[in-house]
Scaffold this motif. Sequence first.
Motif, PDB file in Angstrom:
ATOM      1  N   ALA A  16       0.855  -1.216   0.000  1.00 39.73           N
ATOM      2  CA  ALA A  16       0.000   0.000   0.000  1.00 39.73           C
ATOM      3  C   ALA A  16       0.853   1.213   0.000  1.00 39.73           C
ATOM      4  O   ALA A  16       2.016   1.186   0.371  1.00 39.73           O
ATOM      5  CB  ALA A  16      -0.881   0.049   1.261  1.00 39.73           C
ATOM      6  N   CYS A 417      -3.220  -6.204  -5.229  1.00 38.89           N
ATOM      7  CA  CYS A 417      -3.604  -4.787  -5.287  1.00 38.89           C
ATOM      8  C   CYS A 417      -4.826  -4.533  -4.420  1.00 38.89           C
ATOM      9  O   CYS A 417      -4.956  -3.479  -3.781  1.00 38.89           O
ATOM     10  CB  CYS A 417      -3.873  -4.372  -6.731  1.00 38.89           C
ATOM     11  N   ARG A 419      -5.536  -6.195  -1.654  1.00 35.89           N
ATOM     12  CA  ARG A 419      -5.077  -6.175  -0.263  1.00 35.89           C
ATOM     13  C   ARG A 419      -4.436  -4.840   0.086  1.00 35.89           C
ATOM     14  O   ARG A 419      -4.658  -4.289   1.176  1.00 35.89           O
ATOM     15  CB  ARG A 419      -4.099  -7.326  -0.029  1.00 35.89           C
ATOM     16  N   SER A 420      -3.655  -4.309  -0.846  1.00 37.99           N
ATOM     17  CA  SER A 420      -3.040  -3.006  -0.631  1.00 37.99           C
ATOM     18  C   SER A 420      -4.103  -1.924  -0.510  1.00 37.99           C
ATOM     19  O   SER A 420      -4.047  -1.050   0.364  1.00 37.99           O
ATOM     20  CB  SER A 420      -2.075  -2.692  -1.775  1.00 37.99           C
ATOM     21  N   ASP A 423      -5.843  -1.885   2.883  1.00 33.81           N
ATOM     22  CA  ASP A 423      -5.050  -1.199   3.898  1.00 33.81           C
ATOM     23  C   ASP A 423      -5.110   0.312   3.721  1.00 33.81           C
ATOM     24  O   ASP A 423      -5.148   1.065   4.709  1.00 33.81           O
ATOM     25  CB  ASP A 423      -3.597  -1.671   3.840  1.00 33.81           C
ATOM     26  N   SER A 452       2.465  -9.280  -4.661  1.00 37.06           N
ATOM     27  CA  SER A 452       2.941  -7.936  -4.360  1.00 37.06           C
ATOM     28  C   SER A 452       2.281  -6.910  -5.264  1.00 37.06           C
ATOM     29  O   SER A 452       2.176  -7.105  -6.472  1.00 37.06           O
ATOM     30  CB  SER A 452       4.469  -7.879  -4.532  1.00 37.06           C
ATOM     31  N   CYS A 453       1.826  -5.838  -4.674  1.00 36.45           N
ATOM     32  CA  CYS A 453       1.279  -4.710  -5.430  1.00 36.45           C
ATOM     33  C   CYS A 453       1.314  -3.495  -4.523  1.00 36.45           C
ATOM     34  O   CYS A 453       0.814  -3.534  -3.398  1.00 36.45           O
ATOM     35  CB  CYS A 453      -0.161  -4.986  -5.862  1.00 36.45           C
ATOM     36  N   ARG A 454       1.880  -2.433  -5.010  1.00 42.09           N
ATOM     37  CA  ARG A 454       2.006  -1.219  -4.208  1.00 42.09           C
ATOM     38  C   ARG A 454       1.436  -0.044  -4.990  1.00 42.09           C
ATOM     39  O   ARG A 454       1.855   0.247  -6.098  1.00 42.09           O
ATOM     40  CB  ARG A 454       3.470  -0.964  -3.852  1.00 42.09           C
ATOM     41  N   ASP A 457       3.031   6.172  -4.023  1.00 42.43           N
ATOM     42  CA  ASP A 457       3.041   6.980  -2.804  1.00 42.43           C
ATOM     43  C   ASP A 457       2.799   8.452  -3.121  1.00 42.43           C
ATOM     44  O   ASP A 457       3.656   9.304  -2.953  1.00 42.43           O
ATOM     45  CB  ASP A 457       4.381   6.846  -2.083  1.00 42.43           C
TER      46      ASP A 457
END
Length: 463
Positions: A16, A417, A419-420, A423, A452-454, A457
Amino acid sequence: MRPSRGAPLVTAALVAAALAGPAPAEASVLGGDHCAHQQRLHVPGAAFQRSTCLPDLTTAGLAGTPYTDMADQAGLTAKATRTPSGVPGVQIDGYFPDSSHFNTTHGWRHDAQFVIRLPDHWNGGLVVTGAPGTRKQYATDTAISDQVLAQGYAYAATDKGNNGADFYRDGTRPGDAVAEWNARTTQLTRAAKRAVAQLYGHTPRHTYMTGISNGGYLTRWQLENHPELYDGGVDWEGALWTADGPSLLTSLPTAVARMRGAAGDEDMYAVGFARGSEFLWPYHEKAYWGVTQKIYRAEFDPTYDPGCPGPSAGSTPDRILSPCATDAAYDYASRPASVHQAVARVSLTGRIGRPLITLHGDLDTLLPKAADSDVYARMVHASGRGPLHRYYTIQGGTHVDGLYDTYPDRLRPILPCYRSAFDVLVSWVEQGARPPADQTVARPADGDVVDSCRLADRADPMR
């Protein structure tokens, strides 16, 4: 059908970038013994319930037991997906009063089935969802339940009151079956909140609504019509219903027409199917387009072709999945006002009352984003609720993550993505942290694509 008159009737009226982890766990009210207080649990309004203390509420512990259904989860997640385990607690299975009998889980042959999971170590929150597609209450155990339970949330899911390819047979009026989905979700949310309070001593501090596909539709509808029940939601490729379109009834007929040689690729692009998604079309011809068109046409427009009312018109899987001949010519815009009125009963408005994050794959070949979430995002902004909404397009995402296993060089799973995004939502709601701006989440060229996925920012400027 809808809840019986004698049941507590819940009417349809009304995930996230942030680095925050799960909310801090409250002290275990079960004193480490997940069997200690299950006798006090009574789900309000349930016609039947069964409480069981279990050493692990996740699929790692439940696979092969009566407390989940791995077959009903098939195709929703990539095979290499990592999931947490080791979450002891209490599971309640049961059903609300209902007169339909599509759901044969547990041998009950009774609809309006639900599952409520209450972990020993509770973080004070509740996550509610409804089944995607025509699946049942355990369908999102791997995709949603495992992760939120590990974070400490209580979890509740419903079969939506009817399920399976024949769900359109439920109810007495066109649109009744889909309308029941919304009522059952509201009913479960209210009941789950009270069950949580019975075990832990107080109602949830935060309640989140979320779901995939039809569960995403439920999320949108609940935040529009019952914002008092929730603190926010994550919508994963929710279905869009609007009285005059677009909807499945305006995009799928073209796909069915192409199957029969009556439409070309340009026609597909015109109704929203993405350029670059062509490699997925053959699979969807076999598994999705025909049966989905029949199901919803039979639900909202049952008089269109009485000779082919729905998926039961056929004695083999191929016939059931294939479209009716007349589906290729279906023109929603020219159908009688009564059909549009039936869809209007369950339509979305965009008037969300709580924070909502929407995710949609740019290669979704069942609910193309141009005719779905792109439109819904515009609806939200047009209704003045834009500050409550974030919209993330997942590059390489398609409607079900299981297809990644067939096309790992072209697709990416949406689950990490999601799950991110969950959050991010929690940080937005509970800490006031502004989420990243609307964006396309690029498909990584390497690394852990499955888990994985972020999100970028960068937060939205103040509006």
